[in-house]
Write a protein that holds these residues in place. Structure first.
Motif, short mmCIF file in Angstrom:
data_model
loop_
_atom_site.label_atom_id
_atom_site.label_comp_id
_atom_site.label_asym_id
_atom_site.label_seq_id
_atom_site.Cartn_x
_atom_site.Cartn_y
_atom_site.Cartn_z
N ILE A 1 3.04 20.02 3.94
CA ILE A 1 4.08 21.02 4.19
C ILE A 1 3.52 22.09 5.13
O ILE A 1 2.48 22.68 4.85
CB ILE A 1 4.55 21.67 2.88
CG1 ILE A 1 5.11 20.61 1.93
CG2 ILE A 1 5.58 22.75 3.15
CD1 ILE A 1 5.50 21.16 0.57
N THR A 2 4.23 22.32 6.24
CA THR A 2 3.81 23.34 7.21
C THR A 2 5.02 24.13 7.66
O THR A 2 6.11 23.58 7.84
CB THR A 2 3.14 22.69 8.44
OG1 THR A 2 4.05 21.74 9.02
CG2 THR A 2 1.85 21.99 8.07
N PRO A 3 4.85 25.43 7.86
CA PRO A 3 5.96 26.23 8.41
C PRO A 3 6.12 25.97 9.90
O PRO A 3 5.14 25.79 10.62
CB PRO A 3 5.52 27.67 8.14
CG PRO A 3 4.03 27.60 8.07
CD PRO A 3 3.67 26.26 7.52
N VAL A 4 7.36 25.96 10.36
CA VAL A 4 7.65 25.76 11.78
C VAL A 4 7.78 27.15 12.40
O VAL A 4 8.87 27.70 12.55
CB VAL A 4 8.94 24.94 11.99
CG1 VAL A 4 9.18 24.69 13.48
CG2 VAL A 4 8.85 23.61 11.24
N ASP A 5 6.65 27.72 12.76
CA ASP A 5 6.64 29.06 13.36
C ASP A 5 7.14 28.99 14.80
O ASP A 5 6.85 28.01 15.52
CB ASP A 5 5.24 29.64 13.34
CG ASP A 5 4.75 29.90 11.92
OD1 ASP A 5 5.52 30.47 11.14
OD2 ASP A 5 3.60 29.52 11.61
N PRO A 6 7.88 29.99 15.24
CA PRO A 6 8.38 29.97 16.63
C PRO A 6 7.23 30.09 17.63
O PRO A 6 6.28 30.86 17.41
CB PRO A 6 9.32 31.18 16.69
CG PRO A 6 8.83 32.09 15.60
CD PRO A 6 8.31 31.20 14.52
#
Length: 407
Positions: free
Chosen positions: A279-284
């Motif tokens: 699980i990884t955040p999709v940072d802009p």
């Protein structure tokens, strides 16, 4: 027209008039008995019975008789005016009988009965007002539900190549509608979706959410470029919002097989769940201001392109989820909860997340909260759910902005 309606007449044998009247009367009596059983003031009558039993057992007279007013007072919270009056009449009749039995002086018995009548009348009025408020509230809820279905249209479990699940909770529980927004639609340019959060609450926030969703649904079909969709929403908000109003949002698209585009406008980063479970955040890549504030910030949002293979999932949410606090003022750990409850069925995953979120806050959210989860099942085999939507095939060229990247 009348002949067409007559075609549906049931041609059963006609019973004699007398038997039909008798049957209708019996049916009416059964319905009345059922309604009486449902609305019967059981608890208030039980309270009156307990007072009478205590008086009969102790023979104390004036010690117990004043407690008979508890019957009609309680009936006002559970029954209509008719039920209150019935309980009051029963209490008055039993009060007279007990007063005569116990030898209560006439003046004292009259005072008790006067108080009982006054409480019964006041309770009947309170019951009538309560019933009126409940009917108004039911009407408001009905209108709110209709508005919510028009604004936040139900999302099917399968859209294009994706399995989909949505959970939404409004902080204004009685209205069942708030300022969070979401939409997911198939278009000629692939499946496109939006999750956003309007600044503020109440009807102004609902109006802004309706504006954003209306523009998104139109632009998502018309514009081949996802950034052009975001530009359409920005221009519309710039014309219609005040200087201090804005909308945070994530707009995503699936233009071709295996590729997902994400534009983040000041919103919480989505969580990408790989088929392996990571699980990884999709940072802009390029942080952008919320929708409606671009003129103040002076720069445009960037397009983030990433791979999205079979078994991958993407969770979009609003800050009502991540900012939900427990009794110790600790925020809800969404990423940890997602890791605990992730499954191959988005509806099951969000159901478990939503239940855990409510348990975290003690059963009542204090802000609107939206969760939208998409999953890409295998194109072939038992996981296959649906064919790829129009415009999502391999013949559609891949596209990246200068600020985007491909993983």
């Amino acid at each position: 027209m009348s002949q067409a309606r007559n075609h549906g007449v049931d041609h059963r044998p006609v019973r004699p008039f007398r038997s039909r009247v008798a049957g209708a009367g019996a049916s009416a009596r059964r319905r009345a008995a059922a309604q009486l059983a449902v609305g019967a003031p059981v608890l208030p009558v039980l309270v009156v019975a307990l007072v009478v039993s205590a008086d009969l057992a102790g023979g104390a007279g004036m010690i117990w008789l004043p407690l008979l007013v508890a019957g009609p007072a309680l009936a006002a919270t559970t029954n209509g005016p008719r039920g209150v009056l019935c309980v009051g009449f029963l209490a008055a009749a039993l009060g007279v009988a007990l007063g005569v039995r116990d030898g209560v002086p006439g003046r004292e018995l009259t005072a008790v009965l006067s108080a009982l009548v006054a409480v019964t009348l006041a309770s009947g009025l309170a019951s009538a007002l309560r019933g009126r408020r409940e009917r108004v509230l039911a009407a408001v809820r009905s209108v709110a539900e209709t508005a919510q279905h028009a604004l936040l249209r139900p999302v099917p479990s399968t859209v294009g190549p994706f399995q989909v699940a949505v959970r939404y909770s409004a902080a204004a529980a009685e209205a069942r509608i708030g300022g969070d927004l979401y939409a997911l639609i198939p278009t000629p340019h692939g499946v496109r979706l939006i999750v956003g959060d309007v600044r503020g609450k109440g009807l102004p926030a609902v109006g802004t959410a309706a504006l954003v969703l209306g523009v998104f649904r139109e632009a998502a079909h018309d514009e081949a470029d996802l950034l052009a969709v975001v530009d359409r929403i920005e221009r519309s908000l710039a014309r219609n919002l005040g200087r201090d109003d804005f909308v945070t949002a994530v707009v995503a698209g699936y233009p071709r097989e295996g590729h997902l585009e994400v534009v983040n406008c000041g919103h919480a980063p989505p969580l990408l769940v790989r088929a392996s479970g990571a699980i990884t955040p999709v940072d802009p890549v390029l942080p952008a201001p919320p929708l409606g504030l671009r003129d103040l910030a002076g720069h445009n949002p960037g397009l983030h392109t990433l791979s999205f293979a079979d078994g991958d999932q993407l969770l979009l949410y609003t800050d009502g989820v991540t900012e939900a606090r427990d009794a110790g003022r600790a925020f809800y750990p969404l990423a940890e909860g997602l890791e605990r409850h992730i499954s191959q069925e988005p509806s099951r995953t969000l159901g478990a997340l939503h239940d855990e979120l409510l348990a975290h806050v003690g059963g009542r959210l204090h802000d609107d909260a939206a969760l939208l989860l998409i999953r890409k099942p295998a194109a072939h085999g038992p996981e296959a759910e649906a064919p790829v939507a129009r415009g999502t095939g391999p013949d559609v060229p891949a596209r990246m902005s200068e600020s985007g990247c491909c993983s």
